[in-house]
Write an enzyme that holds these catalytic residues in place. Structure first.
Site, PDB file in Angstrom:
ATOM      1  N   VAL A 101      -0.916   9.245   6.457  1.00  0.00           N
ATOM      2  CA  VAL A 101      -2.224   9.529   5.289  1.00  0.00           C
ATOM      3  C   VAL A 101      -2.971   8.093   5.768  1.00  0.00           C
ATOM      4  CG1 VAL A 101      -1.538  10.547   2.823  1.00  0.00           C
ATOM      5  CG2 VAL A 101      -0.970   7.985   3.292  1.00  0.00           C
TER       6      VAL A 101
ATOM      7  N   ASP B 144       0.922  -1.659   0.070  1.00  0.00           N
ATOM      8  CA  ASP B 144      -0.185   0.174  -0.014  1.00  0.00           C
ATOM      9  C   ASP B 144       0.825   1.629  -0.007  1.00  0.00           C
ATOM     10  OD1 ASP B 144       0.454  -0.557   2.624  1.00  0.00           O
ATOM     11  OD2 ASP B 144      -0.741   0.228   3.433  1.00  0.00           O
TER      12      ASP B 144
ATOM     13  N   ASP C 141       7.007   4.447   2.587  1.00  0.00           N
ATOM     14  CA  ASP C 141       7.228   5.331   3.238  1.00  0.00           C
ATOM     15  C   ASP C 141       8.886   5.580   3.647  1.00  0.00           C
ATOM     16  OD1 ASP C 141       8.317   6.956   5.625  1.00  0.00           O
ATOM     17  OD2 ASP C 141       6.023   6.958   4.937  1.00  0.00           O
TER      18      ASP C 141
END
Ligand SMILES: O=P(O)(O)OC[C@H]1O[C@H](OP(=O)(O)OP(=O)(O)O)[C@H](O)[C@@H]1O
Ligand SMILES: Nc1nc2[nH]cnc2c(=O)[nH]1
Length: 179
Positions: free
Chosen positions: A158, A105, A108
């Site tokens: 997020v 997903d 980072d």
């Protein structure tokens, strides 16, 4: 329902990526994957929990013969090593000789993917690439070649579309950023 803001626990989030924009970017990355992996019968390896929604929408857009399997990474941390060693749980498929595409997903810092790539490469796949819904280029701490990012975003926290804040918010259709 598409709300301009949502509150999850103690934090307020504002709309960032609406569902139609997410799905459009998923279509584009799926088309690239379908083109590049035609005839290769790739194995998509989705990393739970966060990637479940992206994996589902991505698979529906793929037009090629392919397999999907889901893995989890243990939260076990080996304090003696330099980084965190997370063991792959639930991997039953033979990786050797297969074309593997990791489905994430979000990338980072890159710690998770760097670790996963290292472990998978030891299993002698024919190839291994990464498809991720979101990539935070400014946050990356590893030299990684992420070949299939659906979208690149700034360094904001997020939630939504599979991504959680303390376990909540995964069910939101849109992606929100912390205010
Ligand atoms: O690039 P990094 O800084 O390593 O961050 C990315 C990872 O963080 C999230 O997983 P998390 O550990 O929150 O688990 P979850 O998927 O179950 O939410 C996400 O799903 C990635 O796997
Ligand atoms: N929910 C969520 N999980 C993450 N894991 C790494 N970065 C993020 C992020 O921005 N949001």
């Amino acid at each position: 329902m598409h709300h301009p803001t949502v509150k999850i626990l103690d934090k307020q989030f504002s709309i960032y990526l609406p569902e139609r924009k997410i799905l459009h970017s998923v279509e584009i990355v799926a088309a690239r994957l379908s083109h590049d992996y035609r005839g290769k019968k790739p194995l998509f390896l989705s990393v739970l929990n966060g990637a479940f929604m992206f994996a589902s929408d991505l698979m529906k857009e793929l037009t090629i013969e392919c397999e999907i399997s889901f893995v989890k990474l243990s939260s076990y941390e080996d304090m003696q090593s330099t980084g965190t060693v997370k063991e792959i749980i639930g991997l039953k498929e033979e990786i050797k000789g297969r074309h593997v595409v990791i489905v994430e997903d979000i990338v980072d810092t890159g710690h998770t993917i760097a670790n996963l790539l290292k472990q998978l490469q030891g299993k002698e796949p024919a190839s291994v690439e990464v498809a991720t819904l979101l990539l935070k280029p400014e946050s990356l701490q590893h030299e990684l070649n992420i070949k299939y990012p659906a979208m690149s975003i700034a360094n904001d926290f997020v939630v939504g579309y599979g991504l959680d804040y303390n376990g909540l918010g995964r069910n939101l259709r849109d992606i929100y950023k912390v205010m």
